[in-house]
Design a protein around this motif. Sequence first.
Motif, PDB file in Angstrom:
ATOM      1  N   TYR A  56       2.969  -1.213  -0.831  1.00  0.00           N
ATOM      2  CA  TYR A  56       2.050  -0.127  -1.126  1.00  0.00           C
ATOM      3  C   TYR A  56       2.591   0.722  -2.271  1.00  0.00           C
ATOM      4  CZ  TYR A  56      -0.584  -0.962   3.167  1.00  0.00           C
ATOM      5  OH  TYR A  56      -1.377  -1.522   4.140  1.00  0.00           O
TER       6      TYR A  56
ATOM      7  N   GLN B  83       2.190   4.614  -3.835  1.00  0.00           N
ATOM      8  CA  GLN B  83       1.699   5.945  -3.523  1.00  0.00           C
ATOM      9  C   GLN B  83       1.901   6.873  -4.707  1.00  0.00           C
ATOM     10  OE1 GLN B  83       3.649   8.140  -0.356  1.00  0.00           O
ATOM     11  NE2 GLN B  83       1.761   9.219   0.167  1.00  0.00           N
TER      12      GLN B  83
ATOM     13  N   GLY C 141       0.535  13.127  -3.948  1.00  0.00           N
ATOM     14  CA  GLY C 141      -0.543  13.802  -3.245  1.00  0.00           C
ATOM     15  C   GLY C 141      -1.635  12.903  -2.710  1.00  0.00           C
ATOM     16  N   LYS C 142      -1.407  11.595  -2.771  1.00  0.00           N
ATOM     17  CA  LYS C 142      -2.439  10.662  -2.298  1.00  0.00           C
ATOM     18  C   LYS C 142      -1.893   9.756  -1.205  1.00  0.00           C
ATOM     19  CE  LYS C 142      -4.862  10.454  -6.728  1.00  0.00           C
ATOM     20  NZ  LYS C 142      -5.389   9.548  -7.788  1.00  0.00           N
ATOM     21  N   GLY C 143      -2.812   9.080  -0.510  1.00  0.00           N
ATOM     22  CA  GLY C 143      -2.396   8.104   0.473  1.00  0.00           C
ATOM     23  C   GLY C 143      -1.917   6.825  -0.191  1.00  0.00           C
ATOM     24  N   PRO C 144      -1.047   6.053   0.459  1.00  0.00           N
ATOM     25  CA  PRO C 144      -0.580   4.785  -0.105  1.00  0.00           C
ATOM     26  C   PRO C 144      -1.727   3.783  -0.246  1.00  0.00           C
ATOM     27  CG  PRO C 144       0.813   5.503   1.724  1.00  0.00           C
ATOM     28  CD  PRO C 144      -0.407   6.355   1.748  1.00  0.00           C
TER      29      PRO C 144
ATOM     30  N   LEU D 295      -2.543  -0.436  -1.007  1.00  0.00           N
ATOM     31  CA  LEU D 295      -1.986  -1.781  -1.075  1.00  0.00           C
ATOM     32  C   LEU D 295      -2.041  -2.321  -2.503  1.00  0.00           C
ATOM     33  CD1 LEU D 295      -1.048  -4.212   0.806  1.00  0.00           C
ATOM     34  CD2 LEU D 295      -3.357  -5.086   0.428  1.00  0.00           C
TER      35      LEU D 295
ATOM     36  N   VAL E 231       5.797   6.059  -6.004  1.00  0.00           N
ATOM     37  CA  VAL E 231       6.673   5.653  -4.898  1.00  0.00           C
ATOM     38  C   VAL E 231       6.114   4.359  -4.319  1.00  0.00           C
ATOM     39  CG1 VAL E 231       7.638   6.269  -2.653  1.00  0.00           C
ATOM     40  CG2 VAL E 231       7.289   8.042  -4.380  1.00  0.00           C
TER      41      VAL E 231
ATOM     42  N   PHE F 250       6.349   1.385  -1.308  1.00  0.00           N
ATOM     43  CA  PHE F 250       6.796   1.140   0.058  1.00  0.00           C
ATOM     44  C   PHE F 250       6.614  -0.330   0.405  1.00  0.00           C
ATOM     45  CE2 PHE F 250       7.438   5.395   1.617  1.00  0.00           C
ATOM     46  CZ  PHE F 250       6.576   6.182   0.880  1.00  0.00           C
TER      47      PHE F 250
ATOM     48  N   PHE G  83       7.306   0.743   7.981  1.00  0.00           N
ATOM     49  CA  PHE G  83       7.512   0.935   6.548  1.00  0.00           C
ATOM     50  C   PHE G  83       8.968   1.155   6.211  1.00  0.00           C
ATOM     51  CE2 PHE G  83       3.326   1.217   4.620  1.00  0.00           C
ATOM     52  CZ  PHE G  83       2.505   1.301   5.739  1.00  0.00           C
ATOM     53  N   GLY G  84       9.340   0.724   5.006  1.00  0.00           N
ATOM     54  CA  GLY G  84      10.619   1.115   4.455  1.00  0.00           C
ATOM     55  C   GLY G  84      10.581   2.570   4.017  1.00  0.00           C
ATOM     56  N   ALA G  85      11.721   3.068   3.570  1.00  0.00           N
ATOM     57  CA  ALA G  85      11.849   4.493   3.240  1.00  0.00           C
ATOM     58  C   ALA G  85      11.263   4.852   1.879  1.00  0.00           C
ATOM     59  CB  ALA G  85      13.311   4.911   3.285  1.00  0.00           C
ATOM     60  N   GLY G  86      10.898   3.839   1.103  1.00  0.00           N
ATOM     61  CA  GLY G  86      10.261   4.112  -0.180  1.00  0.00           C
ATOM     62  C   GLY G  86      11.227   4.049  -1.353  1.00  0.00           C
ATOM     63  N   THR G  87      10.698   3.698  -2.525  1.00  0.00           N
ATOM     64  CA  THR G  87      11.452   3.675  -3.772  1.00  0.00           C
ATOM     65  C   THR G  87      10.681   4.465  -4.810  1.00  0.00           C
ATOM     66  OG1 THR G  87      12.432   1.505  -3.342  1.00  0.00           O
ATOM     67  CG2 THR G  87      12.370   2.244  -5.638  1.00  0.00           C
ATOM     68  N   GLN G  88      11.324   5.493  -5.361  1.00  0.00           N
ATOM     69  CA  GLN G  88      10.716   6.270  -6.437  1.00  0.00           C
ATOM     70  C   GLN G  88      10.986   5.543  -7.746  1.00  0.00           C
ATOM     71  OE1 GLN G  88       9.141   9.781  -6.511  1.00  0.00           O
ATOM     72  NE2 GLN G  88       8.491   8.623  -8.310  1.00  0.00           N
TER      73      GLN G  88
END
Lengths: 111, 114
Positions: free
Chosen positions: A36, A38, A41-44, A46, A87, A89, A101-106
């Motif tokens: 995903y 993201q 300010g928005k939802g993730p 796909l 970001v 995920f 979910f994973g913790a995310g990558t910026q």
Amino acid sequence: GENVEQHPSTLSVQEGDSAVIKCTYSDSASNYFPWYKQELGKGPQLIIDIRSNVGEKKDQRIAVTLNKTAKHFSLHITETQPEDSAVYFCASGGSWGKLQFGAGTQVVVTP
Amino acid sequence: SQTIHQWPATLVQPVGSPLSLECTVEGTSNPNLYWYRQAAGRGLQLLFYSVGIGQISSEVPQNLSASRPQDRQFILSSKKLLLSDSGFYLCAWSVVAVGGAEAFFGQGTRLTVV
């Protein structure tokens, strides 16, 4: 329980270079692995997904690879552009269809 | 086509006040429904999921509760908010699928507890 680890937590790339994000999972029953994106300010949303009967899937500049034996999967973005900054995920599909979910990558793409 | 509605978009509530966030899905039947919380703009923590009306599973102990009074309606509640409840709350739905299926997310609610 299920656990998904994602690396790196931040990734800075020059425009035009490639970006790679890696994830590992623990639940052997998982057979669905989405990615995903993201924006602030928005939802993730796909961007690509893969199931365990496939080793690799590609959609234009985005590709995902899966190694079910090693329980890891990766997202590859080629020819990165500023609009790829977001970001990202990874997730793993476990029992009852829910995702962990994973913790995310910026990801930051610099011109 | 399927759509998911989540409201309100932003909310500022005092400590100790109640909370009710609502999510509705259109264009599908018998979806799995989820509430996630995202703290510090990063990781997605699964709070609750539901496989049917009145069926709620909690993933983590907390000050929040969820209810599913109708097939396509999912509500997140609290009787008394804590400062630690601040965060970005996301509702999502998916089809029922063993082993996982794509989750479709709402636009989220930014909750600030003051």
